[in-house]
Design a protein around this motif. Sequence first.
Motif, PDB file in Angstrom:
ATOM      1  N   THR A 131      81.394  72.249  14.418  1.00 49.43           N
ATOM      2  CA  THR A 131      79.974  72.238  14.835  1.00 49.43           C
ATOM      3  C   THR A 131      79.768  71.260  15.995  1.00 49.43           C
ATOM      4  O   THR A 131      79.064  71.568  16.965  1.00 49.43           O
ATOM      5  CB  THR A 131      79.086  71.844  13.633  1.00 49.43           C
ATOM      6  N   CYS A 220      71.931  65.396  14.676  1.00 46.66           N
ATOM      7  CA  CYS A 220      72.333  65.859  13.335  1.00 46.66           C
ATOM      8  C   CYS A 220      71.224  65.631  12.324  1.00 46.66           C
ATOM      9  O   CYS A 220      71.417  65.836  11.132  1.00 46.66           O
ATOM     10  CB  CYS A 220      73.560  65.065  12.867  1.00 46.66           C
ATOM     11  N   CYS A 242      71.575  70.273  15.692  1.00 44.65           N
ATOM     12  CA  CYS A 242      72.583  70.739  14.719  1.00 44.65           C
ATOM     13  C   CYS A 242      72.124  70.596  13.283  1.00 44.65           C
ATOM     14  O   CYS A 242      72.582  71.348  12.426  1.00 44.65           O
ATOM     15  CB  CYS A 242      73.840  69.873  14.783  1.00 44.65           C
TER      16      CYS A 242
HETATM   17  P1  NDP Z   1      76.896  63.900   6.626  1.00 50.64           P
HETATM   18  O1  NDP Z   1      76.247  63.767   5.297  1.00 50.64           O
HETATM   19  O2  NDP Z   1      78.341  63.650   6.779  1.00 50.64           O
HETATM   20  O3  NDP Z   1      76.136  62.947   7.694  1.00 50.64           O
HETATM   21  C1  NDP Z   1      74.770  62.899   7.855  1.00 50.64           C
HETATM   22  C2  NDP Z   1      74.433  61.575   8.547  1.00 50.64           C
HETATM   23  O4  NDP Z   1      73.056  61.604   8.906  1.00 50.64           O
HETATM   24  C3  NDP Z   1      74.590  60.375   7.641  1.00 50.64           C
HETATM   25  O5  NDP Z   1      75.895  59.880   7.622  1.00 50.64           O
HETATM   26  C4  NDP Z   1      73.620  59.394   8.281  1.00 50.64           C
HETATM   27  O6  NDP Z   1      74.267  58.779   9.394  1.00 50.64           O
HETATM   28  C5  NDP Z   1      72.521  60.303   8.820  1.00 50.64           C
HETATM   29  N1  NDP Z   1      71.350  60.347   7.936  1.00 50.64           N
HETATM   30  C6  NDP Z   1      71.339  60.592   6.596  1.00 50.64           C
HETATM   31  N2  NDP Z   1      70.089  60.540   6.125  1.00 50.64           N
HETATM   32  C7  NDP Z   1      69.288  60.265   7.189  1.00 50.64           C
HETATM   33  C8  NDP Z   1      67.887  60.052   7.335  1.00 50.64           C
HETATM   34  N3  NDP Z   1      67.053  60.129   6.306  1.00 50.64           N
HETATM   35  N4  NDP Z   1      67.427  59.775   8.565  1.00 50.64           N
HETATM   36  C9  NDP Z   1      68.250  59.676   9.624  1.00 50.64           C
HETATM   37  N5  NDP Z   1      69.589  59.853   9.541  1.00 50.64           N
HETATM   38  C10 NDP Z   1      70.090  60.135   8.340  1.00 50.64           C
HETATM   39  O7  NDP Z   1      76.521  65.364   7.132  1.00 50.64           O
HETATM   40  P2  NDP Z   1      77.256  66.250   8.260  1.00 50.64           P
HETATM   41  O8  NDP Z   1      77.650  65.371   9.387  1.00 50.64           O
HETATM   42  O9  NDP Z   1      78.241  67.126   7.624  1.00 50.64           O
HETATM   43  O10 NDP Z   1      76.030  67.161   8.715  1.00 50.64           O
HETATM   44  C11 NDP Z   1      74.975  66.583   9.469  1.00 50.64           C
HETATM   45  C12 NDP Z   1      73.804  67.548   9.515  1.00 50.64           C
HETATM   46  O11 NDP Z   1      74.209  68.709  10.229  1.00 50.64           O
HETATM   47  C13 NDP Z   1      73.351  68.038   8.142  1.00 50.64           C
HETATM   48  O12 NDP Z   1      71.961  68.175   8.140  1.00 50.64           O
HETATM   49  C14 NDP Z   1      74.024  69.394   8.008  1.00 50.64           C
HETATM   50  O13 NDP Z   1      73.311  70.237   7.135  1.00 50.64           O
HETATM   51  C15 NDP Z   1      74.000  69.862   9.433  1.00 50.64           C
HETATM   52  N6  NDP Z   1      75.054  70.806   9.768  1.00 50.64           N
HETATM   53  C16 NDP Z   1      74.694  71.901  10.509  1.00 50.64           C
HETATM   54  C17 NDP Z   1      75.620  72.802  10.917  1.00 50.64           C
HETATM   55  C18 NDP Z   1      75.199  73.920  11.792  1.00 50.64           C
HETATM   56  O14 NDP Z   1      75.904  74.940  11.856  1.00 50.64           O
HETATM   57  N7  NDP Z   1      74.091  73.797  12.492  1.00 50.64           N
HETATM   58  C19 NDP Z   1      77.018  72.693  10.483  1.00 50.64           C
HETATM   59  C20 NDP Z   1      77.323  71.451   9.799  1.00 50.64           C
HETATM   60  C21 NDP Z   1      76.345  70.565   9.434  1.00 50.64           C
HETATM   61  P3  NDP Z   1      74.118  57.188   9.652  1.00 50.64           P
HETATM   62  O15 NDP Z   1      74.488  56.524   8.366  1.00 50.64           O
HETATM   63  O16 NDP Z   1      75.072  56.913  10.771  1.00 50.64           O
HETATM   64  O17 NDP Z   1      72.681  56.959  10.025  1.00 50.64           O
END
Ligand code: NDP
Length: 327
Positions: A131, A220, A242
């Motif tokens: 992605t 993300c 994403c």
């Molecule tokens: P992860 O759970 O690995 O990472 C998500 C990150 O987002 C966390 O590590 C944190 O980063 C941050 N985060 C979590 N909660 C919050 C919040 N309330 N506010 C702000 N930041 C927050 O997920 P992925 O990396 O696997 O996926 C990320 C996103 O992308 C998800 O929503 C997933 O559904 C989506 N996705 C979409 C795809 C697509 O095809 N469009 C494919 C794969 C994923 P930190 O601690 O650094 O702040």
Amino acid sequence: MFKAILIEKDNNGYHAKLTKLDQSQLPAGDVTVEVSYSSLNYKDGLAITGKGPVVRQFPMVPGIDLVGKVIGSQCTQYKLGDLVLLNGWGVGEKHWGGLAQVARLNSQWLIPLPKKITLKQAMAIGTAGYTAMLAVIALEKNGVTPDKGEILVTGANGGVGSFAIALLANLGYNVTASTGRLTEHQYLTELGAKQIIDRQELSEPGKPLQKERWAGVIDCVGSHTLANACASTMYGGTVAACGLAQGMDFNSSVAPFILRGVTLAGIDSVMCPYAARVAAWQRLADIMSDSLLAKISHEITLEQVIPTITQLMDGKIRGRIIVDVNR
Ligand code: NDP
């Protein structure tokens, strides 16, 4: 018999367990795969915990990613022994997925494992890395070259965020990581982030147009973060949307789009057509190094999936989790 995570919804509620299944229970499909590795993604977390309406039918074997060897084929494209890779297509949502030792799938969903990548490396990358690659390609297609300026990556410590930083840095971009975990400063710097900001700077409602800072964004997180990212993108820049880790809402205005020519590029890995998938994986195979993948990922067993998933949903996992389904 084979081991699998199984999600059920019945009179006792919604629950996931590690169990043994018979191959006769596998869904229809023209290719049977002996799974080597799967991985854990945010969507798998939603499926296993029931926190999001991801699973469309029960019982369900979760796992949106898998890699393994073909052990049964009724199609012309794949023969016994071929190594194949799958991401998305609703697998783990409406068709039994990769958190199992065996999967039966539609051959159209598979791609051959790229030559330079091992089975384990493929799941270190998984849907998250693929992605992130699609998002980087979207920036490139919209003319966001490294000389244009800073690129913002939100959700920096997550799977997609970690890969976005590493890919962009590798391609010569100047990356700013937005995170809620400033303590992970060293990890983000090692991936290639030049600047690190607290995600609180972006997480509250903001003005429709803000100081122009980003040449491009890989987001993300969604919600106010995405709105603020659009509002602070430079004239002609591109924001690749994403994810929804903060929320699915998007309360923005048209101002960045009609006054600054900002492009909002949607990224979907699930239904992405075959040619674009293969191209993205080929780029990943060319860019990713073993040392980088080792930095981003760590491995767990199938038994550890359920205890680990809560940590992932609580945002406590850094980078990617590979699942060795045979350990
Ligand atoms: P992860 O759970 O690995 O990472 C998500 C990150 O987002 C966390 O590590 C944190 O980063 C941050 N985060 C979590 N909660 C919050 C919040 N309330 N506010 C702000 N930041 C927050 O997920 P992925 O990396 O696997 O996926 C990320 C996103 O992308 C998800 O929503 C997933 O559904 C989506 N996705 C979409 C795809 C697509 O095809 N469009 C494919 C794969 C994923 P930190 O601690 O650094 O702040």
